[in-house]
Design a protein around this motif. Sequence first.
Motif, PDB file in Angstrom:
ATOM      1  N   VAL A 105     -46.934   2.151  77.520  1.00 47.72           N
ATOM      2  CA  VAL A 105     -47.664   1.805  76.620  1.00 47.72           C
ATOM      3  C   VAL A 105     -47.031   0.702  75.777  1.00 47.72           C
ATOM      4  O   VAL A 105     -46.262   1.044  74.885  1.00 47.72           O
ATOM      5  CB  VAL A 105     -48.417   2.696  75.947  1.00 47.72           C
ATOM      6  CG1 VAL A 105     -49.407   2.436  74.812  1.00 47.72           C
ATOM      7  CG2 VAL A 105     -49.028   3.896  76.946  1.00 47.72           C
ATOM      8  N   ALA A 106     -47.482  -0.502  75.677  1.00 51.19           N
ATOM      9  CA  ALA A 106     -46.893  -1.569  74.902  1.00 51.19           C
ATOM     10  C   ALA A 106     -47.470  -1.933  73.684  1.00 51.19           C
ATOM     11  O   ALA A 106     -47.110  -2.743  72.916  1.00 51.19           O
ATOM     12  CB  ALA A 106     -46.622  -2.854  75.730  1.00 51.19           C
ATOM     13  N   THR A 118     -41.487  -0.195  73.522  1.00 49.73           N
ATOM     14  CA  THR A 118     -41.265  -1.111  72.445  1.00 49.73           C
ATOM     15  C   THR A 118     -40.253  -2.304  72.593  1.00 49.73           C
ATOM     16  O   THR A 118     -39.597  -2.109  73.778  1.00 49.73           O
ATOM     17  CB  THR A 118     -40.660  -0.265  71.199  1.00 49.73           C
ATOM     18  OG1 THR A 118     -39.275   0.313  71.494  1.00 49.73           O
ATOM     19  CG2 THR A 118     -41.489   1.050  70.761  1.00 49.73           C
ATOM     20  N   GLU A 119     -40.168  -3.029  71.532  1.00 55.20           N
ATOM     21  CA  GLU A 119     -38.964  -4.214  72.037  1.00 55.20           C
ATOM     22  C   GLU A 119     -37.667  -3.605  72.163  1.00 55.20           C
ATOM     23  O   GLU A 119     -36.981  -3.929  72.899  1.00 55.20           O
ATOM     24  CB  GLU A 119     -39.395  -5.101  70.823  1.00 55.20           C
ATOM     25  CG  GLU A 119     -40.348  -5.932  70.874  1.00 55.20           C
ATOM     26  CD  GLU A 119     -40.689  -6.755  69.690  1.00 55.20           C
ATOM     27  OE1 GLU A 119     -40.265  -7.787  69.342  1.00 55.20           O
ATOM     28  OE2 GLU A 119     -41.728  -5.928  68.856  1.00 55.20           O
ATOM     29  N   PRO A 120     -37.298  -2.833  71.199  1.00 55.93           N
ATOM     30  CA  PRO A 120     -35.845  -1.992  71.326  1.00 55.93           C
ATOM     31  C   PRO A 120     -35.759  -1.363  72.944  1.00 55.93           C
ATOM     32  O   PRO A 120     -34.833  -1.369  73.418  1.00 55.93           O
ATOM     33  CB  PRO A 120     -35.805  -0.966  70.224  1.00 55.93           C
ATOM     34  CG  PRO A 120     -36.463  -1.725  69.293  1.00 55.93           C
ATOM     35  CD  PRO A 120     -37.917  -2.176  70.005  1.00 55.93           C
ATOM     36  N   VAL A 121     -36.628  -0.669  73.113  1.00 54.90           N
ATOM     37  CA  VAL A 121     -36.723   0.161  74.510  1.00 54.90           C
ATOM     38  C   VAL A 121     -36.275  -1.054  75.734  1.00 54.90           C
ATOM     39  O   VAL A 121     -35.575  -0.842  76.550  1.00 54.90           O
ATOM     40  CB  VAL A 121     -37.976   0.965  74.688  1.00 54.90           C
ATOM     41  CG1 VAL A 121     -37.995   1.151  76.241  1.00 54.90           C
ATOM     42  CG2 VAL A 121     -37.904   2.213  73.786  1.00 54.90           C
ATOM     43  N   ALA A 122     -37.302  -2.370  75.525  1.00 54.57           N
ATOM     44  CA  ALA A 122     -37.095  -3.141  76.440  1.00 54.57           C
ATOM     45  C   ALA A 122     -35.914  -3.958  76.419  1.00 54.57           C
ATOM     46  O   ALA A 122     -35.095  -4.283  77.205  1.00 54.57           O
ATOM     47  CB  ALA A 122     -38.257  -4.229  76.335  1.00 54.57           C
ATOM     48  N   ILE A 155     -51.049  -9.401  76.781  1.00 50.21           N
ATOM     49  CA  ILE A 155     -50.992  -9.791  75.344  1.00 50.21           C
ATOM     50  C   ILE A 155     -49.528  -9.261  74.965  1.00 50.21           C
ATOM     51  O   ILE A 155     -48.920  -9.874  73.709  1.00 50.21           O
ATOM     52  CB  ILE A 155     -51.986  -8.882  74.477  1.00 50.21           C
ATOM     53  CG1 ILE A 155     -52.049  -7.674  74.261  1.00 50.21           C
ATOM     54  CG2 ILE A 155     -53.399  -9.729  74.830  1.00 50.21           C
ATOM     55  CD1 ILE A 155     -52.825  -7.033  73.485  1.00 50.21           C
ATOM     56  N   SER A 156     -48.926  -8.292  75.709  1.00 53.70           N
ATOM     57  CA  SER A 156     -47.699  -7.666  74.955  1.00 53.70           C
ATOM     58  C   SER A 156     -46.402  -8.497  75.922  1.00 53.70           C
ATOM     59  O   SER A 156     -45.131  -8.221  75.571  1.00 53.70           O
ATOM     60  CB  SER A 156     -47.337  -6.457  75.131  1.00 53.70           C
ATOM     61  OG  SER A 156     -47.419  -6.025  76.666  1.00 53.70           O
ATOM     62  N   ALA A 157     -46.545  -9.525  76.486  1.00 48.77           N
ATOM     63  CA  ALA A 157     -45.736 -10.014  77.748  1.00 48.77           C
ATOM     64  C   ALA A 157     -44.474 -10.747  76.884  1.00 48.77           C
ATOM     65  O   ALA A 157     -43.435 -10.574  77.203  1.00 48.77           O
ATOM     66  CB  ALA A 157     -46.337 -10.969  78.873  1.00 48.77           C
ATOM     67  N   LYS A 158     -44.836 -11.507  75.925  1.00 48.31           N
ATOM     68  CA  LYS A 158     -43.960 -12.361  75.376  1.00 48.31           C
ATOM     69  C   LYS A 158     -43.020 -11.739  74.785  1.00 48.31           C
ATOM     70  O   LYS A 158     -41.795 -11.946  74.545  1.00 48.31           O
ATOM     71  CB  LYS A 158     -44.578 -13.832  74.469  1.00 48.31           C
ATOM     72  CG  LYS A 158     -45.420 -14.652  75.410  1.00 48.31           C
ATOM     73  CD  LYS A 158     -45.787 -15.873  74.677  1.00 48.31           C
ATOM     74  CE  LYS A 158     -46.606 -16.754  75.598  1.00 48.31           C
ATOM     75  NZ  LYS A 158     -47.363 -17.860  74.713  1.00 48.31           N
ATOM     76  N   LYS A 159     -43.391 -10.667  73.857  1.00 50.37           N
ATOM     77  CA  LYS A 159     -42.539  -9.963  73.001  1.00 50.37           C
ATOM     78  C   LYS A 159     -41.544  -9.186  73.881  1.00 50.37           C
ATOM     79  O   LYS A 159     -40.305  -8.932  73.383  1.00 50.37           O
ATOM     80  CB  LYS A 159     -43.331  -9.002  71.929  1.00 50.37           C
ATOM     81  CG  LYS A 159     -43.868  -7.755  72.550  1.00 50.37           C
ATOM     82  CD  LYS A 159     -44.642  -6.973  71.455  1.00 50.37           C
ATOM     83  CE  LYS A 159     -45.072  -5.647  72.327  1.00 50.37           C
ATOM     84  NZ  LYS A 159     -45.709  -4.810  71.065  1.00 50.37           N
ATOM     85  N   LEU A 160     -42.229  -8.634  74.939  1.00 49.35           N
ATOM     86  CA  LEU A 160     -41.214  -7.902  75.901  1.00 49.35           C
ATOM     87  C   LEU A 160     -40.071  -8.861  76.504  1.00 49.35           C
ATOM     88  O   LEU A 160     -39.144  -8.438  76.827  1.00 49.35           O
ATOM     89  CB  LEU A 160     -42.017  -7.047  76.815  1.00 49.35           C
ATOM     90  CG  LEU A 160     -42.887  -5.818  76.253  1.00 49.35           C
ATOM     91  CD1 LEU A 160     -43.692  -5.281  77.519  1.00 49.35           C
ATOM     92  CD2 LEU A 160     -42.074  -4.854  75.422  1.00 49.35           C
ATOM     93  N   GLN A 161     -40.581 -10.037  77.040  1.00 51.89           N
ATOM     94  CA  GLN A 161     -39.884 -10.919  77.307  1.00 51.89           C
ATOM     95  C   GLN A 161     -38.723 -11.303  76.378  1.00 51.89           C
ATOM     96  O   GLN A 161     -37.634 -11.447  77.080  1.00 51.89           O
ATOM     97  CB  GLN A 161     -40.687 -12.321  77.822  1.00 51.89           C
ATOM     98  CG  GLN A 161     -39.971 -13.623  78.335  1.00 51.89           C
ATOM     99  CD  GLN A 161     -40.331 -14.670  77.980  1.00 51.89           C
ATOM    100  OE1 GLN A 161     -40.878 -15.292  79.197  1.00 51.89           O
ATOM    101  NE2 GLN A 161     -40.707 -15.289  76.993  1.00 51.89           N
ATOM    102  N   ASP A 162     -39.113 -11.495  75.250  1.00 56.78           N
ATOM    103  CA  ASP A 162     -37.718 -11.882  74.435  1.00 56.78           C
ATOM    104  C   ASP A 162     -36.826 -10.838  74.206  1.00 56.78           C
ATOM    105  O   ASP A 162     -35.860 -10.812  74.122  1.00 56.78           O
ATOM    106  CB  ASP A 162     -38.451 -12.256  73.218  1.00 56.78           C
ATOM    107  CG  ASP A 162     -39.148 -13.693  73.017  1.00 56.78           C
ATOM    108  OD1 ASP A 162     -39.147 -14.413  74.151  1.00 56.78           O
ATOM    109  OD2 ASP A 162     -39.930 -14.292  72.360  1.00 56.78           O
ATOM    110  N   ALA A 163     -37.588  -9.431  74.202  1.00 54.39           N
ATOM    111  CA  ALA A 163     -36.643  -8.399  73.833  1.00 54.39           C
ATOM    112  C   ALA A 163     -35.677  -8.181  75.234  1.00 54.39           C
ATOM    113  O   ALA A 163     -34.499  -7.856  74.984  1.00 54.39           O
ATOM    114  CB  ALA A 163     -37.489  -7.065  73.500  1.00 54.39           C
TER     115      ALA A 163
END
Length: 611
Positions: A105-106, A118-122, A155-163
Amino acid sequence: MAVMSAMPIPNSFLAQHCQRNWQSNTKSSSVLFALDIPSTRPFQVWKLAWTGMSAMQSHIISMRGISSGKPTSNMCNAAQSTNAVSSFEKVDFLKLQNGSDIRGVAVAGVEGEPVNLTEPVAEAIGAAFAAWLLERKNPNESRRLRVSIGHDSRISAKKLQDAVSLGLAGAGLDVIQYGLASTPAMFNSTLTVDETFFCPVDGSIMITASHLPYNRNGFKFFTNAGGLGKPDIKDILVRAANICVKESIQSANATVKKVDYMAVYTSDLVAAVRKAAGNTEKPLEGFHIVVDAGNGAGGFFAGEVLEPLGAITTGSQFLEPDGMFPNHIPNPEDKVAMKAITKAVHENKADLGIIFDTDVDRSAAVDSSGREFNRNRLIALMSAIVLEEHPGTTVVTDSVTSDGLTTFIEKKLGGKHHRFRRGYKNVIDEAIRLNSIGEESHLAIETSGHGALEENNWLDDGAYLMVKLLNKLASAKASGSSSGSSVLTDLVEGLEEPAFAVELRLKIDQNHPDLKGGSFHDYGEAVLKHLENKVTSDANLKKAPINYEGVRVSGYGGWFLLRLSLHDPVLPLNIEAPSNEDAVKLGLAVLAAVKEFFALDTLALDKFVQQ
């Protein structure tokens, strides 16, 4: 082209590996930029003395060091960033595994579904994949390992991509972002040889959760050997749990590269159709083909594949990426989705309709009359095409395919049907195994729409499946025998389809005393064993002589399959029969066998047999 240099980072490792100027490598196809995303203080495992070692040697030692020994825990206090606060939550990394994928769940907002991706997890997962990759690719001083990253429309793709990019870059790997992309394209990037696009890459990550709701997301991983399997995913998650972020977030910069690799992928698809039509420039000229991308990543197919081939694509719908999926679930198995593409075919008087799932590794089609090519019918169509090219070959499918499909493949087409287990990776790996022992197999395909061909490196590519259909249209036109999509419809003539088919899901209550502290998996296996014993004493039922999953039984002119779900405490029951009455008889046989298992919720089956 302007290049933004990374800011200094208080970490000797990141300083060596992230703060660099790629200006000398600038290509016309690439964009260089600074990735301004949350970073962390140095991972504990990176707190090493780097003196006297090369950057790569230090990196290999540190990343291999984290994989040695067993973890003390799979839990991590991972920081979840928001605009207002940074909180800490317990994340069980192993619960993110979904077969050969990672899913979680993102996005917050759905009751009962707390955010765990989350981003740290990614970022930790990115670093863990880097460690996994380094052990297998044996890098040297001459070139860093490269990893490509793409994502669907979520909608969560870019933040996870950057992380995940930061996790990879922090581990000393070169990162190439593709932006909006398809899962098949990501695998292809490990095979393409084109330095302009920094290919081939050594590893690839697709950020997607297939057709799941907007709040979910996940990762798929590839090397040039194919998609990673379950043991690999578990390995990566265990590593991530060991090296996950444990300290507060601070701002940092890292530099990555960005290219339009989808242009390479789509040009290959176009070339394949042209080749099938004798190198004709516009082999689909005159055909009207509509595409439904479901607001996922497949919108490119209309403008970048069909139109260059000469096809008319007016009436195509939901091509714009929208991670909220406002029109319908992007899923070729979904009835609403199939109704939408069928309606588009009728309203536009199109020759063919094509529909994709979110990340384009699954697909289905609709002919000009509205006849759907999905599930068993899509398998039959692909089998007919492949068996024309490779007579006698074995077609590997999942366990829920119909008896009519077996008859069609073996009696009508002269091939062999090898019914295996659910799970697209299981089906693909089984086809590869058969080839390795001398049994020729060229097609592995699930009823879900995942389909892979030997000629396409065993990649489950929804766009390539549709290219095989387009090849038939194009070659028929080139030979002067074109009659629209009827050339496809004719190929499945003679397929026997059940008059009645249903799938019921029997849930296992994991808190029921019957489990006695055991696992739902063991309980489910006990249910299946008991059913198998009951079947042998019923003269009206016959157990399948060859079966790889669950209990498959024929009787009353039909069949049923009760199996244990790959990931969930559920026993799915599939029933196909010549009539509703016969299907109820099969359902009653199952119900009589499982009624003493009180932790099994048979409500759906009770309702079915009482209708």
